[in-house]
Design an enzyme around this catalytic site. Structure first.
Site, PDB file in Angstrom:
ATOM      1  CD  GLN A  78      -3.037  -0.644   2.340  1.00 46.00           C
ATOM      2  OE1 GLN A  78      -3.119  -1.451   3.246  1.00 46.00           O
ATOM      3  NE2 GLN A  78      -3.720   0.489   2.328  1.00 46.00           N
ATOM      4  CG  HIS A  79       0.167   3.650   2.368  1.00 46.30           C
ATOM      5  ND1 HIS A  79      -1.069   4.257   2.444  1.00 46.30           N
ATOM      6  CD2 HIS A  79       0.241   2.815   3.437  1.00 46.30           C
ATOM      7  CE1 HIS A  79      -1.702   3.813   3.506  1.00 46.30           C
ATOM      8  NE2 HIS A  79      -0.943   2.930   4.120  1.00 46.30           N
ATOM      9  CG  ASP A 231       0.077  -4.910   1.614  1.00 50.43           C
ATOM     10  OD1 ASP A 231      -0.756  -4.051   1.993  1.00 50.43           O
ATOM     11  OD2 ASP A 231       1.293  -4.825   1.882  1.00 50.43           O
TER      12      ASP A 231
END
Length: 493
Positions: A78-79, A231
């Site tokens: 992520q991110h 994820d």
């Protein structure tokens, strides 16, 4: 004998890509592949997205089913901020989720709009990990790179687009950016950080295909590609997670989460108000320091990671990479309460305790999101210096997953500090399995979580609860309370 319908699920993580070829009818894993990634930690936490593509090709081919797979999906870290130029090439290495250089930008965003505004409008209060803060950092520190950027993607978006040619994301991963809402990107956030909405991918509905595989990738051209997700959302799918069931994941980072029917809105920032990959929510708390931090302490002590000893009163906060929960991005590791009779094994156990503490302190807040007596629009929020209560239904097993879940020291630490029984799902590589369930859902028309429940992925032994160690919890809470000012001071160094 009929050939099985085979799907491939991919987990593109910080350190590597894993791929599983799975029988869509039974969930049986038929083949596996893996390839490593390199992370540049000299200035922050950077990674070249092109190596993710190379690793995906290698891992998918290694399953032995690339030419026969009937669908594929990707779960990704992520991110991360992936910036592409007009030709689709990376402008610079991706800023990864655990890069904390954007902590000042995150703090400024919270100061300008207010934590309550973020919680009400976006469902999450942004920290350094959020993509919005990373884009603000890029604007402030590398404006030429920001100006060259023609597309902004998350890691799984980048890979899906390379497979299909379509700029598509999903609500789960998009909810970790700091600009996503169910009604589209928040215009006030995009204006503040200087991000053109035309640079963002479209958000596809759950259960739909992002497109079909193009020539030049690891699959037969025309193979359907599901939208994929982040994820944590993929792992929730991989477990077939139902509302209110708690999960604690022990990996490079630590996470605790559940599926909820209500959008989280925690102004303390402890609970992130993520969407799941379907039509619900995934309230989640995350720490930066988990298994790798404890392993590093074990190496410094010259001991095996399992070589712990009970007793002692030392507190070890293994915040080796800064910390997200509590929000101390510039913190470092801290040892308090060392005595002449403290042993190395007790210090190692203290590292386990310090790593697990914040996750368990946040568990009550994660589970309270759907509580009927919760104030509208707000989660309760727990101060980092307050020891955890024993939460809703302490007899309900906590699903323990991730690389650390098979370690006896981790299992015993979580049981001792939570007072809960722990269930150990037998299935491994849950992010890749969740992505495989997404791919299978394209073929069967089922929701992806129903596919995973049919596969029985969460089944596994249950370890009984241990008596909760309230004394250790209070020691850690007191130490955090007394050192927050010291740990926050790193921002001025």
């Amino acid at each position: 004998m009929a050939h099985p319908q085979v799907v491939i699920g991919v987990d593109s993580s910080t350190q590597s890509t894993k791929a599983l070829a799975v029988d869509a009818a039974t969930g049986r894993v038929l083949g596996e592949g893996r390839a490593p990634h390199r992370v540049d930690s000299r200035c922050g936490q950077d990674s070249d997205p092109r190596q993710w593509w190379d690793a995906l090709n290698t891992a998918v081919a290694a399953t032995g089913w690339a030419d026969r797979a009937q669908a594929l999906a990707i779960g990704g870290q992520q991110h991360g901020l992936v910036t592409l130029d007009a030709a689709g090439h990376p402008v610079r290495p991706a800023l990864l989720w655990n890069d904390v250089r954007s902590a000042p930008q995150a703090a400024e965003l919270v100061r300008e709009f207010g934590a309550d505004w973020w919680a009400a409008e976006l469902g999450s209060v942004p920290g350094a990990s959020f993509t919005a803060a990373k884009w603000a950092w890029l604007r402030d520190n590398e404006p030429a790179h920001a100006d060259r950027t023609a597309a902004v993607r998350l890691p799984h978006d980048y890979l899906t687009e390379r497979l299909t040619g379509h700029a598509v994301t999903d609500r789960g991963d998009a909810s970790g950016t700091g600009w996503w809402t169910p009604d589209g990107p928040h215009p006030a956030v995009l204006e503040r950080i200087g991000l053109d909405p035309g640079l963002l991918p479209a958000v596809a509905p759950a259960g739909t295909a992002a497109g079909r595989a193009r020539p030049g990738g690891p699959l037969r051209p025309g193979t359907p590609i599901a939208t994929g997700t982040g994820d944590n959302m993929a792992a929730a799918l991989g477990l077939g997670l139902t509302a209110g069931t708690p999960v604690l994941s022990l990996g490079t980072s630590g996470t605790v989460y559940t599926v909820a029917r209500t959008r989280p809105a925690d102004p303390t920032g402890t609970v992130a108000g993520f969407a799941d990959a379907l039509d619900g929510w995934l309230p989640l708390a995350c720490t930066l320091n988990c298994t790798l931090a404890v392993d590093r302490i074990a190496a410094l002590l010259g001991r095996d990671r399992a070589d712990v000893e009970p007793g002692g009163t030392a507190v070890l906060l293994p915040y080796l990479d800064g910390e997200r929960t509590p929000a101390l991005p510039h913190a470092s590791g801290l040892l308090h309460g060392l005595r002449h009779d403290t042993t190395a094994g007790q210090l190692l156990q203290a590292a386990y305790d310090g790593a697990a503490y914040s996750l368990l302190a946040a568990l009550d807040d994660v589970l309270a999101v759907d509580s009927p007596d919760r104030a509208p629009g707000r989660a309760p929020g727990r101060a980092p210096d307050r020891a955890p209560a024993q939460g809703p239904d302490p007899a309900q097993p906590l699903l323990l997953i991730g690389g650390g879940a098979q370690g006896r020291a981790w299992q015993d630490t979580v049981r001792r500090l939570s007072g809960r029984p722990v269930q150990l799902p037998a299935a491994r590589e849950l992010v890749a399995l969740g992505a495989a369930a997404q791919a299978a859902a394209l073929l069967t028309g089922e929701p992806a979580d129903a596919v995973a429940r049919r596969w029985g992925t969460a089944d596994g032994p249950v370890l009984p609860a241990l008596e909760r160690d309230d004394a250790a919890l209070e020691r850690i809470a007191t130490t955090i309370s007394q050192t927050v000012a010291l740990q926050s001071g790193g921002a001025q160094q």
